[in-house]
Design an enzyme around this catalytic site. Structure first.
Site, PDB file in Angstrom:
ATOM      1  CG  HIS A 112      13.999 -49.394  11.185  1.00 40.25           C
ATOM      2  ND1 HIS A 112      14.680 -50.001  12.210  1.00 40.25           N
ATOM      3  CD2 HIS A 112      12.835 -48.939  11.729  1.00 40.25           C
ATOM      4  CE1 HIS A 112      13.991 -49.908  13.326  1.00 40.25           C
ATOM      5  NE2 HIS A 112      12.860 -49.259  13.067  1.00 40.25           N
ATOM      6  CG  ASP A 114       9.820 -45.986  12.758  1.00 36.86           C
ATOM      7  OD1 ASP A 114      10.398 -47.089  12.780  1.00 36.86           O
ATOM      8  OD2 ASP A 114       9.705 -45.252  13.760  1.00 36.86           O
ATOM      9  CG  HIS A 269      14.988 -45.894  15.126  1.00 37.51           C
ATOM     10  ND1 HIS A 269      14.254 -45.178  14.210  1.00 37.51           N
ATOM     11  CD2 HIS A 269      14.158 -46.876  15.576  1.00 37.51           C
ATOM     12  CE1 HIS A 269      13.040 -45.681  14.102  1.00 37.51           C
ATOM     13  NE2 HIS A 269      12.958 -46.725  14.917  1.00 37.51           N
ATOM     14  NE  ARG A 284       6.425 -46.303  15.576  1.00 37.71           N
ATOM     15  CZ  ARG A 284       6.713 -47.216  14.659  1.00 37.71           C
ATOM     16  NH1 ARG A 284       7.848 -47.887  14.731  1.00 37.71           N
ATOM     17  NH2 ARG A 284       5.875 -47.476  13.676  1.00 37.71           N
TER      18      ARG A 284
END
Length: 304
Positions: A112, A114, A269, A284
């Site tokens: 994906h 983000d 990623h 994150r």
């Protein structure tokens, strides 16, 4: 062949290389930077070199950053621009951080980019390793600029005219059959999809800083505008196959205190879920981005 080479780090030293100890990790993506202590107080020239390296290598890795707490993690992220919380998942302690905890559904083991279900996906992600399994739990990134540049000319032309609808009702961090507690996965999905988002993006976006063209897909891409579900799936699979070629990827073996920074406008990623019941926690910081623009100059649009 020459177009693909444009997506690789140049053999010539850059300003960033002169200012930092940069160790490229793969031919087309990824570099480790040594000797930098991350904080919100980086010298302007050091941060400028880090930013230049990020645009060049797409994802950067920093080991030995155990001194970072949540507040300093956020302060470092703000050097790239305004930071934002996840649209639906609450942050710990009221901060903007997104926590992915393997015991509570946080296993992002699907390719994906983000938050592409938002009309303005993030510019960058800054991920900090808090708890890492003894074995497994690596993350892999793919260079979506190199993927575009490696397409045959007719497929490039087709991709440049496609638009895809992205939605968050695909939950990458929950409802997995391959690990984690079932109740935790269910709760995470309920939170993740508590508000439904959809946006329509160009399949090929123009990077606002480098001018490079990158494929904008990933698992939030539900279908192609104007195509049947069947045809959408086939075309998305073809393009995704080019993104995920091993030549376009880099894999990072985490240790606690590591930090990864990636350009969300030029990468996908995948967090590898190969550590069973071991505990994995990463946090994150998300840097706000802009509305993608296609090769034709048409911007993404919000659907809901």
């Amino acid at each position: 062949m020459s177009t693909v080479l444009n997506a690789r780090p140049s053999a010539e030293p850059s300003v960033a290389d002169a200012a930092l100890d940069i160790r490229p990790l793969a031919g087309r993506i990824g570099a480790e930077i040594r000797g930098v202590r991350l904080s919100g107080n980086l010298a302007p020239e050091t941060f400028a070199a880090v930013k230049a390296a990020l645009l060049r290598h797409k994802v950067l890795f920093f080991r030995g950053q155990q001194h970072l707490d949540d507040a300093e993690h956020e302060a470092f992220g703000r050097l790239f621009g305004p930071i934002e919380p996840h649209p639906t998942v609450p942050s710990p302690d009221g901060r903007t951080l997104l926590e992915l905890d393997s015991r509570h559904g946080g296993r992002a083991n699907s390719w994906h980019t983000d938050v592409t279900f938002d009309v303005a996906p993030p510019q960058a992600g800054v991920l900090r390793a808090v708890t890492i399994p003894e074995i497994g739990g690596d993350t892999v990134w793919a260079n979506t600029v190199a993927a575009y540049e490696g397409l045959p000319a007719p497929l490039k032309a087709l991709a440049e005219n496609l638009r895809a609808v992205h939605g968050n009702d695909y939950d990458y961090a929950a409802v997995r059959a391959d690990g984690g507690e079932e109740a935790g996965r269910k709760r995470y999905r309920e939170v993740f999809t508590s508000t439904l988002f959809e946006a329509e993006h160009p399949v090929v976006r123009v990077h606002p800083e480098t001018g490079e063209r990158a494929l904008l897909l990933g698992h939030f891409a539900k279908k192609l505008a104007g195509y049947s579900t069947h045809d959408s799936q086939r075309l998305i699979e073809i393009l995704t196959g080019h993104i995920l070629r091993l030549e376009n990827t880099v894999r990072w073996r985490w240790t606690e205190g590591d930090v990864a920074v990636w350009d969300n406008r030029a990468t996908q990623h995948y967090a590898i879920n190969d550590y069973g019941d071991a505990h994995r926690v990463v946090r994150r910081v998300t840097v706000s981005g802009d509305v993608p623009v296609g090769v034709d100059g048409v911007r993404s649009k919000k659907i809901r």
